[in-house]
Scaffold this motif. Sequence first.
Motif: not given
Length: 254
Positions: A59-60, A127-129, A168-174
């Motif tokens: 994402y940019e 933002i890189r994955s 807990g949920a797996c939510l690898p936000d950025g």
Amino acid sequence: MIKLQLHENWQLCNIRQLDWIPAQIPGDIYAALLKTGKMPDPFFGDNEYQAKALMEEDYEYRTVFNYEEAQFKDCQEVILRFDGIDTIADIYLNGCCLGKVDNMHRIWEFPVGELLENGKNTLRVIIRSPLKFMAEAFKKYKNRGNEDTIEGFMHLRKAHYMCGWDWGACLPDGGIFRPVTLLGIETARLNGKQIGQFPGRTYETKKSKAAKRIIMKHNQDFGGSLNDIETMKQAGISKKTFYKYKNELQMELS
């Protein structure tokens, strides 16, 4: 010091789709997508899996800000400061790559005085994955976590609770989750503080001084009449503290 916060006019897009949406800074990718209807509530049903898949993408973030040379004319240095970026990112100012970051648990600063233009300036943060990074790390190192977490998560300086838990949920936000600031440094500045003790140096309190006086006056090893246990009781200190103080006194007298 002059501070110019860069929190306005930010936009966000999936760099593969180029679907620009408004973004709040400080903020995160999931919040921007939720606000614009680009993703479902990750805490409803099985939506967690759709949310996780979104972070397979890059994402940019982009903004255009105004810089006035006159405001910073007395500054010896101008620094672009990110208080928190989650997590792997490439940073560009006016088309010039300032650097790559890979740790959400620290501050990042870049000297930008020679790159700034009087008037409008474009700042981009790609933002890189995190999922792609973790997959490559797991492929290389083979370190296993547990069945509830993303394999390879331990190799990335990212909050590990985002990578799954048994409850807990797996939510690898950025995102850019803390302030972004342009700093004009006019003179020297304090870059941080550290509280500690120099090796070999002791620091005394009123209580420790009083206890040491009792040890010196009454303990048999210093010419007094009390043994160690009696001296401890007299000083009102623990066994560990007594022998610490006694050792320090003996070193001072040696």
